[in-house]
Design an enzyme around this catalytic site. Structure first.
Site, PDB file in Angstrom:
ATOM      1  N   ASN A  58      60.514  58.437  -7.422  1.00 39.51           N
ATOM      2  CA  ASN A  58      61.079  57.625  -6.240  1.00 39.51           C
ATOM      3  C   ASN A  58      62.037  58.978  -5.448  1.00 39.51           C
ATOM      4  O   ASN A  58      63.149  58.983  -6.097  1.00 39.51           O
ATOM      5  CB  ASN A  58      61.550  56.436  -6.317  1.00 39.51           C
ATOM      6  CG  ASN A  58      62.021  55.844  -5.079  1.00 39.51           C
ATOM      7  OD1 ASN A  58      61.838  56.349  -4.080  1.00 39.51           O
ATOM      8  ND2 ASN A  58      62.838  54.683  -5.376  1.00 39.51           N
ATOM      9  N   ASN A  85      57.370  65.877   2.379  1.00 41.49           N
ATOM     10  CA  ASN A  85      56.467  65.265   3.186  1.00 41.49           C
ATOM     11  C   ASN A  85      56.596  63.615   2.966  1.00 41.49           C
ATOM     12  O   ASN A  85      56.063  62.902   4.050  1.00 41.49           O
ATOM     13  CB  ASN A  85      55.330  65.728   2.959  1.00 41.49           C
ATOM     14  CG  ASN A  85      53.972  64.767   3.342  1.00 41.49           C
ATOM     15  OD1 ASN A  85      53.615  65.107   4.125  1.00 41.49           O
ATOM     16  ND2 ASN A  85      53.443  64.001   2.382  1.00 41.49           N
ATOM     17  N   SER A 137      58.473  64.325  13.011  1.00 40.01           N
ATOM     18  CA  SER A 137      57.422  63.927  13.877  1.00 40.01           C
ATOM     19  C   SER A 137      57.542  64.050  15.375  1.00 40.01           C
ATOM     20  O   SER A 137      58.623  64.166  15.643  1.00 40.01           O
ATOM     21  CB  SER A 137      57.467  62.217  13.471  1.00 40.01           C
ATOM     22  OG  SER A 137      56.537  61.631  14.517  1.00 40.01           O
ATOM     23  N   TYR A 150      62.854  54.934  12.088  1.00 39.24           N
ATOM     24  CA  TYR A 150      61.828  55.962  11.784  1.00 39.24           C
ATOM     25  C   TYR A 150      62.266  57.187  12.416  1.00 39.24           C
ATOM     26  O   TYR A 150      62.507  58.381  12.187  1.00 39.24           O
ATOM     27  CB  TYR A 150      60.480  55.407  11.908  1.00 39.24           C
ATOM     28  CG  TYR A 150      59.514  56.638  11.493  1.00 39.24           C
ATOM     29  CD1 TYR A 150      59.019  56.654  10.448  1.00 39.24           C
ATOM     30  CD2 TYR A 150      58.765  57.386  12.804  1.00 39.24           C
ATOM     31  CE1 TYR A 150      57.948  57.751  10.074  1.00 39.24           C
ATOM     32  CE2 TYR A 150      57.684  58.368  12.421  1.00 39.24           C
ATOM     33  CZ  TYR A 150      57.636  58.406  11.032  1.00 39.24           C
ATOM     34  OH  TYR A 150      56.516  59.438  10.773  1.00 39.24           O
ATOM     35  N   LYS A 154      63.685  60.872  11.820  1.00 40.59           N
ATOM     36  CA  LYS A 154      62.724  62.213  12.031  1.00 40.59           C
ATOM     37  C   LYS A 154      63.660  62.965  12.894  1.00 40.59           C
ATOM     38  O   LYS A 154      63.322  64.092  12.863  1.00 40.59           O
ATOM     39  CB  LYS A 154      61.402  61.789  12.593  1.00 40.59           C
ATOM     40  CG  LYS A 154      60.479  61.003  11.669  1.00 40.59           C
ATOM     41  CD  LYS A 154      60.125  61.587  10.446  1.00 40.59           C
ATOM     42  CE  LYS A 154      59.220  61.092   9.353  1.00 40.59           C
ATOM     43  NZ  LYS A 154      58.984  61.756   8.117  1.00 40.59           N
TER      44      LYS A 154
END
Ligand code: NAI
Length: 242
Positions: A58, A85, A137, A150, A154
């Site tokens: 993890n 990743n 992203s 998120y 990113k």
């Protein structure tokens, strides 16, 4: 000679999607691939296929990453490449997002990247060689509705990459980021046709990317050829962000 011959490469989130494609590409290019993931079944199967290794890790757990790093060093003596990743989403608008949703995504997408970079850089700088590639992203650059957590991670990854490029560059270690656009992973392809068509219409190439497109960018940045690229964020998005 293959591009990653004799290199030891850790791919986090390597059991599935973009990470899986990356493991296959790196193995074909001669690397010894080590998958760090939570998905044991898929990870072990892939490791068998590519003569790699799977570790149940993890990445959000600092101690677990430290133990896994030690195990890889004891077995292989070095870590040349780290592909950070692994990533998750827990989407909700700001109005509806719970602190738990916020924290889960921060823990994996940002703290997980820190944990792996923190433990592995020590071995790379000691060896005087390393390639770190972090996954951002397109939304980390442009934002996205319903993704406060998120997008924060990113965008954070882009900043982190620039810091590492400055701190580690003199030690022979480069750090770069890849910002994927819409990639046709299983999750995306399970969406209704009209949603997929809408996504394609936003991309100048008129197509979705393939996991292999991201794996190719990771591979280049992980190779000798990219030695003078440091601190960059490479968009692999069909021109979406132009
Ligand atoms: P995916 O969901 O197919 O695979 C992610 C893998 O990460 C899974 O195998 C999962 O088990 C693993 N993972 C999740 N949490 C983990 C943890 N705490 N520790 C270790 N492993 C963990 O994801 P996909 O689509 O392949 O995405 C890969 C990366 O690319 C992610 O960072 C994602 O944010 C990024 N990305 C993906 C895009 C897309 O269109 N698929 C677009 C832009 C960025």
């Amino acid at each position: 000679m293959k591009r990653l011959e004799n290199r030891v490469a850790i791919v986090t989130g390597g059991s599935n999607g973009i990470g899986k494609s990356t493991c296959q590409k790196f193995a074909a290019e001669g690397a010894k691939v080590i998958i760090w993931d939570l998905n044991e079944g898929a990870g072990n199967q892939l490791a068998n296929e590519i003569d790699g290794e799977f570790y149940m890790v993890n990445t959000a757990d600092y101690e677990a990453v430290g133990k896994a790093t030690k195990a890889v060093i004891e077995k292989h003596g070095k870590i040349d490449i780290l592909i950070n990743n692994a990533g998750i989403t827990r989407d909700a608008t700001l109005k509806k997002m719970t602190p738990d949703q916020w924290q889960q995504v921060i823990d994996v997408n940002l703290t997980g990247v820190f944990n792996c970079g923190k433990h592995i850089q020590a071995h790379m700088t000691e060896a005087g060689y390393g390639r770190i590639v972090n996954t951002s992203s397109v939304v980390g650059i442009y934002g996205n509705f319903g993704q406060s957590n998120y997008v924060a991670t990113k965008a954070g990854v882009i900043g982190l990459t620039k810091v590492w490029a400055r701190e580690l560059g003199r030690k022979g270690v480069t750090a770069n980021a890849v910002a994927p656009g819409f990639i046709a992973t299983d999750m995306v392809m399970a969406m209704p046709d009209n949603v997929i068509d809408m996504m394609k219409s936003k991309v100048p190439t008129g197509t979705l990317g393939k996991p292999e497109d991201i794996a190719n960018a990771y591979c280049f940045l992980a190779s000798e050829e990219a030695g003078y690229i440091n601190g960059a964020t490479i968009s692999v998005d069909g021109g979406m962000t132009v």
